[in-house]
Design a protein around this motif. Structure first.
Motif, PDB file in Angstrom:
ATOM      1  N   ARG A 154       0.685  -0.823  -0.003  1.00 33.62           N
ATOM      2  CA  ARG A 154      -0.154   0.334  -0.136  1.00 33.62           C
ATOM      3  C   ARG A 154       0.902   0.912  -0.237  1.00 33.62           C
ATOM      4  O   ARG A 154       0.166   2.519  -0.790  1.00 33.62           O
ATOM      5  N   ALA A 182      -6.535  -4.914  -7.327  1.00 36.63           N
ATOM      6  CA  ALA A 182      -7.358  -4.475  -6.018  1.00 36.63           C
ATOM      7  C   ALA A 182      -7.407  -2.984  -6.460  1.00 36.63           C
ATOM      8  O   ALA A 182      -8.126  -2.394  -5.074  1.00 36.63           O
ATOM      9  N   GLY A 183      -6.528  -2.090  -5.837  1.00 32.24           N
ATOM     10  CA  GLY A 183      -6.645  -0.840  -5.746  1.00 32.24           C
ATOM     11  C   GLY A 183      -7.281  -0.171  -6.365  1.00 32.24           C
ATOM     12  O   GLY A 183      -7.870   0.970  -6.236  1.00 32.24           O
ATOM     13  N   GLN A 184      -7.300  -0.249  -7.756  1.00 35.60           N
ATOM     14  CA  GLN A 184      -9.117   0.656  -8.761  1.00 35.60           C
ATOM     15  C   GLN A 184      -9.979  -0.324  -7.783  1.00 35.60           C
ATOM     16  O   GLN A 184     -11.046   0.435  -7.827  1.00 35.60           O
ATOM     17  N   ALA A 186     -10.914  -0.966  -4.408  1.00 41.75           N
ATOM     18  CA  ALA A 186     -10.638  -0.240  -3.523  1.00 41.75           C
ATOM     19  C   ALA A 186     -11.489   1.076  -3.694  1.00 41.75           C
ATOM     20  O   ALA A 186     -11.535   2.303  -3.318  1.00 41.75           O
ATOM     21  N   SER A 187     -10.298   1.804  -4.796  1.00 44.80           N
ATOM     22  CA  SER A 187     -10.385   3.473  -5.920  1.00 44.80           C
ATOM     23  C   SER A 187     -12.342   3.779  -6.082  1.00 44.80           C
ATOM     24  O   SER A 187     -13.028   4.319  -5.263  1.00 44.80           O
ATOM     25  N   SER A 219      -9.375   2.043   1.544  1.00 44.12           N
ATOM     26  CA  SER A 219      -7.554   1.703   1.396  1.00 44.12           C
ATOM     27  C   SER A 219      -7.034   1.097   0.420  1.00 44.12           C
ATOM     28  O   SER A 219      -6.168   1.066   0.013  1.00 44.12           O
ATOM     29  N   GLY A 220      -7.825  -0.310   0.325  1.00 42.70           N
ATOM     30  CA  GLY A 220      -7.201  -0.887  -0.514  1.00 42.70           C
ATOM     31  C   GLY A 220      -5.682  -2.468  -0.132  1.00 42.70           C
ATOM     32  O   GLY A 220      -5.221  -3.013  -0.396  1.00 42.70           O
ATOM     33  N   ASP A 221      -5.953  -1.688   1.697  1.00 43.07           N
ATOM     34  CA  ASP A 221      -5.232  -2.580   2.934  1.00 43.07           C
ATOM     35  C   ASP A 221      -5.786  -4.589   2.501  1.00 43.07           C
ATOM     36  O   ASP A 221      -5.553  -5.250   3.325  1.00 43.07           O
ATOM     37  N   LEU A 223      -8.564  -7.092   1.052  1.00 40.35           N
ATOM     38  CA  LEU A 223     -10.049  -7.050  -0.674  1.00 40.35           C
ATOM     39  C   LEU A 223     -11.197  -7.963   0.175  1.00 40.35           C
ATOM     40  O   LEU A 223     -11.383  -8.295   1.283  1.00 40.35           O
ATOM     41  N   ALA A 250      -9.707  -8.378  -8.958  1.00 38.07           N
ATOM     42  CA  ALA A 250      -9.000  -8.341  -7.585  1.00 38.07           C
ATOM     43  C   ALA A 250      -8.312  -9.746  -7.294  1.00 38.07           C
ATOM     44  O   ALA A 250      -7.485  -9.636  -6.998  1.00 38.07           O
ATOM     45  N   ALA A 278     -13.578   4.288 -10.880  1.00 39.10           N
ATOM     46  CA  ALA A 278     -11.920   3.970  -9.955  1.00 39.10           C
ATOM     47  C   ALA A 278     -11.049   4.787 -10.589  1.00 39.10           C
ATOM     48  O   ALA A 278     -10.213   4.815  -9.772  1.00 39.10           O
TER      49      ALA A 278
END
Length: 362
Positions: A154, A182-184, A186-187, A219-221, A223, A250, A278
């Motif tokens: 992260r 995974a970041g997308q 979370a976004s 925050s993507g930490d 899933l 993800a 995202a």
């Protein structure tokens, strides 16, 4: 030769004569302090070459500072716990220390004298030289690069790899880098949460989960499961289908099989809208710029509103402009066109999105 006698030899710096004892102890290499210091300066100059040849670093470090600062701002908006906020603030402080060293090195690379560096930093020239000397900066960069590699995912951004390569004296080649699936996801969830106006605590109360867990999901930490994604989407007033492709990417799941054309069209448009969220909902005009005009603002608007299913090259350019991977969307696009082309009468019901098929028009 008797013990205790000496024989003349030459200084390795000035080639002048020097007396060399034949007794025990290290043999002398220099005729005096001046030659010893000169040799030390020569060694330093040879070691400095690697540092000075790696080129400017300040811009890359500044970009990383901006990324970390944006993470901190997003964390504040999500009302994360104090420990997480302070951890992010400490990451920014460390990056600023590296930026100072990189900026001084860049200035020295451009020919700035230590006196000018000292004036800019409001320190004495001796202090500037000791604090940001080439060898010290090289050690700082090496240590920082190692810390970046060991840091949790992260904290790492696209620039981290380039900084590590520069610290090792390598030349970083331009390459396409994007946010992880995974970041997308979370976004997209974070954008929906911000638009809903709900606080982290209110979301936690509604889902019967802890605020810290919800914060880590946004925050993507962590899933989330598909059930949680659906619950959050409904809570935020959105369609869970918009997040399906992001969720599958993800979790590394396989793409769905063939579907009826109407269902495939709906899923394709929902997936594009999820990716659009995202990417923090750029305007159609901004998408046109990001795609190098491969996607017009009008086309982007019609796809996002569910009016059109464009040709594959246009859709792929749109996905890339939004930071996604076209391979994740190709099965959905193919499902639409496979069913459409296999129909005996490929006329769509009224109200269905227009499909652009090469050689057949719409």
């Amino acid at each position: 030769m008797a013990t205790g006698t000496s024989q003349p030899e030459a200084c390795v710096v000035c080639a002048g004569p020097l007396e060399q004892s034949s007794g025990a102890g290290r043999r002398r290499k220099y005729c005096g302090t001046a030659c010893r210091r000169r040799a030390q300066r020569n060694r330093q100059a040879r070691r400095v070459v690697r540092v000075e040849q790696q080129g400017p670093l300040g811009g890359a470090v500044a970009a990383e500072v901006r990324r970390l600062a944006q993470q901190l701002l997003d964390s504040e908006m999500r009302e994360e716990e104090l420990g997480s906020l302070l951890e992010r603030a400490e990451a920014i402080r460390r990056e600023l220390d590296i930026y100072t060293a990189a900026a001084v090195q860049d200035a020295r690379h451009r020919g700035e004298k230590w006196e000018a560096v000292a004036r800019a930093a409001h320190v004495a020239p001796e202090t500037a030289r000791a604090r940001w000397g080439p060898e010290r900066v090289a050690r700082m960069m090496d240590l920082h690069a190692n810390e970046k590699r060991a840091a949790p995912a992260r904290w790492r951004g696209p620039g981290a790899g380039r900084l590590a390569e520069a610290a090792e004296g390598a030349v970083a080649e331009p390459r396409a880098e994007g946010v992880s699936p995974a970041g997308q996801l979370a976004s997209a969830l974070a954008q929906l949460q911000a638009a809903s106006g709900l606080t982290i605590k209110e979301v936690a109360d509604s889902t019967l989960l802890s605020p810290s867990f919800i914060s880590r999901v946004l925050s993507g930490d962590r899933l989330p499961t598909w059930d949680l994604v659906c619950a959050l989407a409904v809570l935020f007033g959105s369609d869970p289908a918009e997040l399906r492709v992001l969720f599958e990417g993800a979790h590394g799941l396989t793409a769905p099989g063939r579907q009826p054309v109407s269902a495939a069209i709906g899923q394709l448009h929902a997936a594009v809208r999820g990716l659009y969220r995202a990417a923090k909902s750029p305007s159609p005009e901004r998408i046109e710029v990001l795609s190098s005009r491969a996607v017009s603002a009008r086309t982007a608007r019609r796809v996002l509103t569910g009016v059109d299913v464009p040709e594959w090259d246009v859709l792929a350019a749109l996905v890339c402009a939004l930071g996604g991977q076209p391979v994740d969307f190709q099965p959905l696009w193919e499902a639409v066109h496979y069913t459409f082309l296999m129909c005996d009468d490929p006329r769509l019901p009224e109200g269905t999105a227009h499909i652009v098929v090469p050689g057949r028009g719409r």
